[in-house]
Design an enzyme around this catalytic site. Structure first.
Site, PDB file in Angstrom:
ATOM      1  N   VAL A   1       0.871  -1.170   0.000  1.00  0.00           N
ATOM      2  CA  VAL A   1       0.000   0.000   0.000  1.00  0.00           C
ATOM      3  C   VAL A   1       0.914   1.227   0.000  1.00  0.00           C
ATOM      4  O   VAL A   1       1.849   1.307   0.821  1.00  0.00           O
ATOM      5  CB  VAL A   1      -0.915   0.006   1.255  1.00  0.00           C
ATOM      6  CG1 VAL A   1      -1.774   1.269   1.293  1.00  0.00           C
ATOM      7  CG2 VAL A   1      -1.807  -1.241   1.285  1.00  0.00           C
TER       8      VAL A   1
ATOM      9  N   ARG B   1      -3.162   2.615   6.377  1.00  0.00           N
ATOM     10  CA  ARG B   1      -3.969   2.638   7.618  1.00  0.00           C
ATOM     11  C   ARG B   1      -5.370   3.227   7.405  1.00  0.00           C
ATOM     12  O   ARG B   1      -5.874   3.967   8.226  1.00  0.00           O
ATOM     13  CB  ARG B   1      -3.242   3.395   8.738  1.00  0.00           C
ATOM     14  CG  ARG B   1      -1.844   2.878   9.038  1.00  0.00           C
ATOM     15  CD  ARG B   1      -1.803   1.412   9.458  1.00  0.00           C
ATOM     16  NE  ARG B   1      -0.438   1.044   9.800  1.00  0.00           N
ATOM     17  CZ  ARG B   1       0.434   0.507   8.924  1.00  0.00           C
ATOM     18  NH1 ARG B   1       0.059   0.231   7.682  1.00  0.00           N
ATOM     19  NH2 ARG B   1       1.649   0.204   9.304  1.00  0.00           N
TER      20      ARG B   1
ATOM     21  N   GLY C   1      -7.588   0.848   5.922  1.00  0.00           N
ATOM     22  CA  GLY C   1      -8.350  -0.389   5.725  1.00  0.00           C
ATOM     23  C   GLY C   1      -8.180  -1.019   4.353  1.00  0.00           C
ATOM     24  O   GLY C   1      -8.907  -1.948   4.006  1.00  0.00           O
TER      25      GLY C   1
ATOM     26  N   TYR D   1       0.103 -10.188   9.985  1.00  0.00           N
ATOM     27  CA  TYR D   1      -0.896 -11.116   9.435  1.00  0.00           C
ATOM     28  C   TYR D   1      -1.663 -11.973  10.436  1.00  0.00           C
ATOM     29  O   TYR D   1      -2.644 -12.591  10.072  1.00  0.00           O
ATOM     30  CB  TYR D   1      -0.228 -12.003   8.375  1.00  0.00           C
ATOM     31  CG  TYR D   1       0.088 -11.217   7.121  1.00  0.00           C
ATOM     32  CD1 TYR D   1      -0.903 -10.942   6.193  1.00  0.00           C
ATOM     33  CD2 TYR D   1       1.362 -10.708   6.892  1.00  0.00           C
ATOM     34  CE1 TYR D   1      -0.639 -10.189   5.070  1.00  0.00           C
ATOM     35  CE2 TYR D   1       1.638  -9.951   5.762  1.00  0.00           C
ATOM     36  CZ  TYR D   1       0.640  -9.699   4.853  1.00  0.00           C
ATOM     37  OH  TYR D   1       0.889  -8.949   3.744  1.00  0.00           O
TER      38      TYR D   1
ATOM     39  N   PHE E   1       8.717 -16.115  -1.405  1.00  0.00           N
ATOM     40  CA  PHE E   1       7.798 -15.694  -2.480  1.00  0.00           C
ATOM     41  C   PHE E   1       6.914 -14.541  -2.028  1.00  0.00           C
ATOM     42  O   PHE E   1       6.912 -14.173  -0.884  1.00  0.00           O
ATOM     43  CB  PHE E   1       6.963 -16.876  -2.978  1.00  0.00           C
ATOM     44  CG  PHE E   1       6.095 -17.555  -1.938  1.00  0.00           C
ATOM     45  CD1 PHE E   1       4.872 -17.003  -1.555  1.00  0.00           C
ATOM     46  CD2 PHE E   1       6.491 -18.757  -1.339  1.00  0.00           C
ATOM     47  CE1 PHE E   1       4.054 -17.631  -0.631  1.00  0.00           C
ATOM     48  CE2 PHE E   1       5.694 -19.391  -0.406  1.00  0.00           C
ATOM     49  CZ  PHE E   1       4.469 -18.840  -0.043  1.00  0.00           C
TER      50      PHE E   1
HETATM   51  C1  LIG Z   1       1.564  -3.462   5.652  1.00  0.00           C
HETATM   52  C2  LIG Z   1       0.604  -2.705   4.736  1.00  0.00           C
HETATM   53  C3  LIG Z   1       0.255  -3.580   3.531  1.00  0.00           C
HETATM   54  C4  LIG Z   1      -0.660  -2.367   5.550  1.00  0.00           C
HETATM   55  O1  LIG Z   1      -1.621  -1.781   4.706  1.00  0.00           O
HETATM   56  P1  LIG Z   1      -2.775  -0.817   5.290  1.00  0.00           P
HETATM   57  O2  LIG Z   1      -3.726  -0.569   4.178  1.00  0.00           O
HETATM   58  O3  LIG Z   1      -2.158   0.332   5.971  1.00  0.00           O
HETATM   59  O4  LIG Z   1      -3.441  -1.780   6.377  1.00  0.00           O
HETATM   60  P2  LIG Z   1      -4.888  -1.588   7.018  1.00  0.00           P
HETATM   61  O5  LIG Z   1      -5.221  -0.126   7.112  1.00  0.00           O
HETATM   62  O6  LIG Z   1      -5.878  -2.443   6.312  1.00  0.00           O
HETATM   63  O7  LIG Z   1      -4.619  -2.175   8.481  1.00  0.00           O
HETATM   64  C5  LIG Z   1      -5.240  -3.310   8.977  1.00  0.00           C
HETATM   65  C6  LIG Z   1      -4.771  -3.562  10.374  1.00  0.00           C
HETATM   66  O8  LIG Z   1      -3.410  -4.022  10.324  1.00  0.00           O
HETATM   67  C7  LIG Z   1      -2.576  -3.222  11.156  1.00  0.00           C
HETATM   68  N1  LIG Z   1      -1.281  -3.094  10.496  1.00  0.00           N
HETATM   69  C8  LIG Z   1      -1.049  -2.672   9.242  1.00  0.00           C
HETATM   70  N2  LIG Z   1       0.258  -2.696   8.978  1.00  0.00           N
HETATM   71  C9  LIG Z   1       0.869  -3.151  10.082  1.00  0.00           C
HETATM   72  C10 LIG Z   1       2.237  -3.380  10.412  1.00  0.00           C
HETATM   73  N3  LIG Z   1       3.228  -3.139   9.537  1.00  0.00           N
HETATM   74  N4  LIG Z   1       2.513  -3.848  11.652  1.00  0.00           N
HETATM   75  C11 LIG Z   1       1.514  -4.084  12.544  1.00  0.00           C
HETATM   76  N5  LIG Z   1       0.200  -3.870  12.277  1.00  0.00           N
HETATM   77  C12 LIG Z   1      -0.109  -3.403  11.053  1.00  0.00           C
HETATM   78  C13 LIG Z   1      -3.307  -1.890  11.206  1.00  0.00           C
HETATM   79  O9  LIG Z   1      -2.916  -1.149  12.339  1.00  0.00           O
HETATM   80  C14 LIG Z   1      -4.753  -2.337  11.266  1.00  0.00           C
HETATM   81  O10 LIG Z   1      -5.037  -2.770  12.582  1.00  0.00           O
HETATM   82  P3  LIG Z   1      -6.518  -2.690  13.209  1.00  0.00           P
HETATM   83  O11 LIG Z   1      -7.357  -3.617  12.380  1.00  0.00           O
HETATM   84  O12 LIG Z   1      -6.312  -3.165  14.604  1.00  0.00           O
HETATM   85  O13 LIG Z   1      -6.920  -1.264  13.080  1.00  0.00           O
HETATM   86  C15 LIG Z   1       1.236  -1.372   4.227  1.00  0.00           C
HETATM   87  O14 LIG Z   1       1.522  -0.538   5.329  1.00  0.00           O
HETATM   88  C16 LIG Z   1       2.511  -1.583   3.422  1.00  0.00           C
HETATM   89  O15 LIG Z   1       2.441  -1.699   2.215  1.00  0.00           O
HETATM   90  N6  LIG Z   1       3.681  -1.628   4.103  1.00  0.00           N
HETATM   91  C17 LIG Z   1       4.971  -1.781   3.450  1.00  0.00           C
HETATM   92  C18 LIG Z   1       5.085  -3.077   2.638  1.00  0.00           C
HETATM   93  C19 LIG Z   1       4.695  -4.306   3.422  1.00  0.00           C
HETATM   94  O16 LIG Z   1       5.109  -4.527   4.543  1.00  0.00           O
HETATM   95  N7  LIG Z   1       3.873  -5.171   2.799  1.00  0.00           N
HETATM   96  C20 LIG Z   1       3.459  -6.433   3.357  1.00  0.00           C
HETATM   97  C21 LIG Z   1       4.150  -7.474   2.564  1.00  0.00           C
HETATM   98  S1  LIG Z   1       4.067  -9.082   3.261  1.00  0.00           S
END
Ligand SMILES: CC(C)(COP(=O)(O)OP(=O)(O)OC[C@H]1O[C@@H](n2cnc3c(N)ncnc32)[C@H](O)[C@@H]1OP(=O)(O)O)[C@@H](O)C(=O)NCCC(=O)NCCS
Length: 446
Positions: free
Chosen positions: A109, A115, A117, A148, A446
């Site tokens: 994202v 953050r 959703g 996750y 992966f």
């Molecule tokens: C991690 C990522 C995909 C989260 O996307 P996002 O759209 O901000 O997530 P959401 O808003 O749907 O959050 C859902 C929940 O997860 C939590 N969350 C999201 N990212 C998190 C993280 N890095 N660590 C801990 N909790 C996290 C949020 O706080 C939220 O919690 P809640 O349901 O208690 O409010 C995004 O921040 C990102 O792209 N990060 C960098 C790349 C990455 O790490 N990708 C994952 C690859 S495996």
């Protein structure tokens, strides 16, 4: 970009299918999510591992702040704000069998849109798509381990990252010195088939005992796109290390194992202190493994070898005469999410006879919630069906995911208060049955 059906996203966003034509936009959002030192112009030239029909974006439609209103209307712009994709693993190894598994990947994202959703909505889309495709399990590697669990993924496999000093003494294995050694530049045309067939065989029968006890999680690069990307070795991504090398060990003219590796030299006042980073170290039996580790721990101008992501029960852990000299760290490897409880549980084998009623809770996939009777014979058939009978054990689907590959014991989860026992003896019996003699791991990310 074509429109699929989709679940609710936050206001102002919509889901879209992505195609090869979106490659640059995909890399752009990916490098916003995962900062990279490699320019986009360089990155677009290299193959991507994605299966495009399983690649989805989230688009933000918003008013163009820089545009001049026309007829009172402000033009809107559409930008890719997020993406996710999955790999089609039709033959993902689970204990004693294979199952179709969806490998969640390329989740990102843009920081501007985080953050709100978006990930939560993408996860629902992913679950829905996997279930519709008949994939009862989703698996992933987590960029950050705290993300996750909330979605029902359990940490199901660990791997070992070691630093072994050059010349570390290894115990002898009869037949090891009967191998001939080839050290070459890794090349798909020359080594592709060899790597694929040895990798599959080593996962299906670790140690070469012919017992049918496989290594769960040992997933192969099943799609052509994954193959192409795995073998592509752009200089820009090597971080100062040499191009990919391969050592192949052969016995009686037949390849019995391979290891991929890269060296990096460092000249110091005390002499050369190079490092050998290994990719995969794959062998059909103990003798071939001993031959490979013998080569890797004795390369000139190097002072240490750093195996990356080997199984926690890897041969080398037993062969090191002085295991304490090899500094190590255990890391989370695969995370597993059970999406269809009866299909997943009946689709693996068990290491003991078991007849247990599990009360599974699942906040995100309600079809999984309820009581499930699992019956299985040791290393034989298994059946799982819904029941009204009282539960023997209660657990969340996250814990079921942790235990699914046989690497995390239900008893240890119970010790942490994450599995409850309602019938004395059920925890011990189910733990023994869910365990597996060989530790789960994936040898590549992966
Ligand atoms: C991690 C990522 C995909 C989260 O996307 P996002 O759209 O901000 O997530 P959401 O808003 O749907 O959050 C859902 C929940 O997860 C939590 N969350 C999201 N990212 C998190 C993280 N890095 N660590 C801990 N909790 C996290 C949020 O706080 C939220 O919690 P809640 O349901 O208690 O409010 C995004 O921040 C990102 O792209 N990060 C960098 C790349 C990455 O790490 N990708 C994952 C690859 S495996």
């Amino acid at each position: 970009m074509t429109e699929p059906t989709h679940r609710p996203l936050p206001a102002g966003y919509r889901l879209t299918s992505l195609t090869e034509a979106d490659k640059r936009a995909v890399l752009e959002v990916d490098t916003w999510a995962f900062p990279s030192e490699v320019d986009l112009d360089e990155q677009v030239q290299h193959p991507l591992p994605l299966t495009w029909s399983r690649t989805f974006g989230v688009v933000s439609d918003h008013e163009d702040a820089d545009a001049v209103p026309f007829d009172g209307a402000v033009p809107t712009v559409s930008e890719l704000a997020a993406m996710h994709a999955s790999y089609p693993f039709a033959e993902f190894p689970v204990p004693g069998a294979t199952l179709p598994v969806s490998g969640l990947t390329w989740v990102g994202v843009h920081p501007q849109h985080r953050r709100r959703g978006i990930l939560s909505a993408m996860i629902d889309v992913h679950f829905e798509q996997a279930r519709a495709a008949g994939e009862p399990v989703s698996a992933l590697f987590a960029a950050e381990a705290a993300i996750y669990g909330r979605f029902g993924y359990g940490q199901a496999a660990q791997d070992l990252r070691l630093t072994i000093p050059r010349g570390a003494a290894l115990r002898d294995v009869p037949g090891a010195d009967e191998h001939t050694v080839r050290i070459e530049k890794a090349d798909r045309a020359r080594h592709g088939e060899l790597v694929d067939s040895l990798h599959r065989a080593a996962g299906a029968d670790p140690g070469g005992h012919g017992t049918g006890v496989n290594r769960p999680g040992w997933v192969t690069r099943e799609s052509p796109e994954l193959q192409e990307a795995w073998w592509s070795d752009p200089a820009a991504f090597r971080r100062g290390r040499e191009s990919q090398r391969i050592v192949v060990v052969e016995r009686d003219g037949e390849p019995r194992g391979y290891a991929t590796f890269r060296r990096k030299l460092s000249w110091e006042t005390t002499g050369p202190r190079g490092t050998v980073s290994t990719g995969e170290v794959v062998a059909l039996d103990a003798a071939a493994a001993r031959a490979l580790w013998g080569v890797l721990t004795d390369l000139d101008l190097t002072s240490e070898v750093e195996p990356f992501m080997i199984p926690v029960d890897d041969v080398v852990t037993h062969l090191l005469v002085n295991p304490r000299a090899a500094a190590g760290r255990v890391a989370d490897n695969l995370w597993v999410r059970v999406l269809d409880v009866p299909v997943a549980l009946a689709g693996r084998r068990y290491a003991g006879d078991v007849d247990v009623v599990l009360h599974v809770s699942d906040a995100r996939v309600p079809e999984n919630s309820g009581h499930w009777r699992l019956r299985a014979t040791a290393f034989g058939g298994a059946a799982c069906e819904r029941t009204e009978d009282p539960a023997d054990l209660s657990l969340d689907v996250r814990e079921l995911g942790s235990a699914f590959l046989g690497g995390v014991s239900l008893a240890s989860l119970a010790t942490a208060g994450l599995v409850s026992e309602h019938r004395p003896g059920a925890r011990a019996a189910a733990s023994a049955a869910f365990g597996w003699p060989v530790a789960p791991v994936s040898s590549w990310v992966f």
